[in-house]
Structures are given as C-alpha cells and as structure tokens.
Motif scaffolding. Sequence first.
Motif, mmCIF file in Angstrom:
data_model
loop_
_atom_site.group_PDB
_atom_site.id
_atom_site.type_symbol
_atom_site.label_atom_id
_atom_site.label_comp_id
_atom_site.label_asym_id
_atom_site.label_seq_id
_atom_site.Cartn_x
_atom_site.Cartn_y
_atom_site.Cartn_z
ATOM 1 N N PHE A 115 0.823 -1.204 0.000
ATOM 2 C CA PHE A 115 0.000 0.000 0.000
ATOM 3 C C PHE A 115 0.863 1.263 0.000
ATOM 4 O O PHE A 115 0.647 2.182 -0.794
ATOM 5 N N MET A 116 1.836 1.318 0.885
ATOM 6 C CA MET A 116 2.678 2.513 0.981
ATOM 7 C C MET A 116 3.482 2.723 -0.292
ATOM 8 O O MET A 116 3.672 3.865 -0.742
ATOM 9 N N ALA A 117 3.969 1.641 -0.894
ATOM 10 C CA ALA A 117 4.722 1.769 -2.142
ATOM 11 C C ALA A 117 3.856 2.359 -3.239
ATOM 12 O O ALA A 117 4.293 3.259 -3.980
ATOM 13 N N ALA A 118 2.616 1.873 -3.368
ATOM 14 C CA ALA A 118 1.722 2.399 -4.400
ATOM 15 C C ALA A 118 1.358 3.850 -4.141
ATOM 16 O O ALA A 118 1.329 4.678 -5.062
ATOM 17 N N LEU A 119 1.088 4.179 -2.880
ATOM 18 C CA LEU A 119 0.680 5.540 -2.532
ATOM 19 C C LEU A 119 1.805 6.545 -2.799
ATOM 20 O O LEU A 119 1.593 7.584 -3.450
#
Length: 437
Positions: free
Chosen positions: A172-176
């Motif tokens: 999630f953090m990588a995509a965001l």
Amino acid sequence: MTATLETPQTRQPEPEIEAAPSWRMPIGLGVVGLIAFIIFGLGTPGGTSTTFVVSRTQDAIQIPSWTLPAQPFAILFTICSLLLAGVSAWGVATRRKLGTWLPILYGLAVIAAVLVWAGAGKSSTSIQVTGLLIGALVLATPLVFGALAGVVCERSGIVNIAIEGQLLAGAFMAALVAGAATSMTGSATVGAYAGLIAAPVAGAFLGVLLSLFAVRYWVDQIVVGVVLNVLAVGLTNFFYGTVMKTNPDLNRAIGLPDLPIPLLSDIPVVGPVLFDQNLLVYLMYGLVIVLNVMLFKSRWGLRVRAVGEHPKAADTVGIKVNRTRVRNTILGGALAGLGGAFFTVASGLAFNKEMTGGKGYIALAAMILGRWSPKGALAAAVLFGFADSLREQFGIIGTSIPSQFLAMLPYLATIFAVAGLVGHVRPPAAENIPYKK
C-alpha cells in the motif's frame, strides 16, 4: 569390604539412546510417487508428444526445442520418483543420512512427469521452460523477503506472525508514494523508486507495534501478530476507499524498470532468469547473502542467536536482550515491507484490497522449511514460487485440472512440503517467551 574409587579412566560410558528412525518421509514420497505414476504416468495418452521450448525469441543465443514422446517419458519420470522413494526408505532402514539431493531429484522427477502430462497432445502450445523459471523466481521474491523477516525476528526470540500485514502495508505505501511522486515529478521511474524506498517504512511501523506489545507489555506474540494482520487489512482497506478511490493519481500502475546485467543476461536460460530483473530482485540476492553471513559469521549474529536461544545467559555477558529483540523486530518488519513493494511497484500493478493473498503465511512456512536460515528460506521460497509459476503455466497451455484446484496449488505445495520434508526441526528455544529481568 573395600570400596573402589571410580576415576575418569575407569568410568564406563553411558550407552547412547538412539532415536527411532522416522518413516514419514519415505512413506510420503512413496505415496506421492505412486499417485503420480497412476495419474500422470499411466494417465498420459499414448501416441502424443510434448514440446519444451527453452529459449525465448528475444534471447541472444537460441537453444533448439525438445519434443518428447509423452507417455514413455511420463512413465519413466514417475518410476524414477518411486525408485528415489525406495532409496529414501533404504536410508532410513540403514540409518544413513542421504542429504538434500534426494528430495530435490525427487521433486524434479515428479515435476517433469507433470509437465510432460500437461503438454501431451497440445500441438498449438508448448512448455516454456525459461518463462516457467523466470516466473518461479519473480513470484518467490515477496516470499523471500517475508521469510527473511521471520528469520531475523525469530532468531532473536520474537515470533512474527504479522508478516502478512507487513507485506500488505508495504504494498500500500509503495503504491501511494509512487503515485504521489509521479504526480509531482512527472516521471514514473522516479515514482517507482520512491515507492520502493517508502515500503519498508510501513513494515517497520508494524514491527514497532509488534515489539512494543511483545517486549514491553509481554503480550503473547502470536496473538499480537494476528491482530496486526487484521489491523493492516482494515487500515489499507479504509485508506484505499477514502484516499485512492477519490484520487486515482495516487494509485497508478507504475513498475520498476528491468536492469539487465551486460554479458550475464545473455547466458542461455540462466541469464534471463537471474540477471535480467528489476532492482527489487537484485536487492533480494544481496540481502540473502548479507544476512546469511551476518547471522552465522559475525558478532552481531552471535548475539542475536544467543538472545533467541538463552536470553538469561546473554544478559549475564552484557548483551541487552530486549533492545536486541526490538531492533530485530523493526528490521524484520522493514524487510517484509520492502517485499510488499513487489505486489505494486515491482510488478507494475495498482494497489487492490488484500492483494497479498496469504503470501505472508507461505513466507512463514518457507522460513520453517528453510530451518531459520536465510539461504534455506531462499530455497524454500523458490520452491513455493515454482508451484505458483506452474499454476500460471497450466493456465496458459490449458489442462484438464479445474481452475479452482490450480488456484490451490501453491498452498497445497506449502502444506505437503512442511508436513513431509521438515521433520523434527527445533525453533529458537526462547521463541515467544518474554524476557523479564
């Protein structure tokens, strides 16, 4: 009556009690081999052939394809698996240690029989060997990072069941961050690398929570891990619905570029598999080597293993037990979070709810199968990644196996491997035991 003094020279050695041999592995290999012989050996239609394609069209060096008569080779491979099961039984009966070569050869024989059976009579399709191996390595990448996270944590005495949540948080953090960085810089490559840097932060945050409750408040580590997994699912689903859905630019399909290594990437088969990957896969190579050396060849590794095996003894020689556990748990969370970047920026996919699909639990199984060793975890993760790649290959060539069973294949491989190959393994002695001064 005179008493005789027993000296070390006259004392009789106590007889050693030998453990009873375990027949679980020979029986398991024999049953699976017999089933493979009936289904894949005798079940392969006669008069058909299977084509194996080794090289891809873009490879610098082309290797000719192989076309094999399907039924004879399927029977041959399954008979080899039965013979290897017999060798395993002979080893148990004679109390000989045969090494890891036997299950490796056995697995190759069964897999070869399955591939010959699956490709029999498929004139329009073929078995893509290089593609199958590339898929195995790529799909094993998050499992390796998750297994390394488990090794680092459990070697210090902390059970990390939260690997699934750490992978999901990292994805999630990588995509965001990748979406936000791409919007600000206009470069998808910069965004992808920014997401790769941000992913470990999310995993480390869950590692902080795990260490806080496990070390500071002495809560059962398995319970905390399960709760953190649920927390990660809830938080990512919430922010996915409230942030990413309303701002599509923050959830783009952004991928890391491949970085082929000159000369090495041109080696047939090995080159495309190992040396034509993205940065995350190369980081995986380096981390496995570094952690294996650090754990077993350095002072840091000796202290970590001492804390996981006998924290009281470690404390008496000046090692800070709880501080070591906190640091390792945060480091393990960061490793798992980095592995979570595979599901988004490393694969070129947008984030989706619960997209890790239980890979964290398979990573735990890889850690156990690898006997809490980085290189063992790598081998086990590649095995499970191969099962996942095999599922995709079957879907491409088309088989009579139901799609629901194909979806179960990686998880079935995990169950059979852990149940049949692990044997009597011993985890770190102080695992899941809080250290109270």
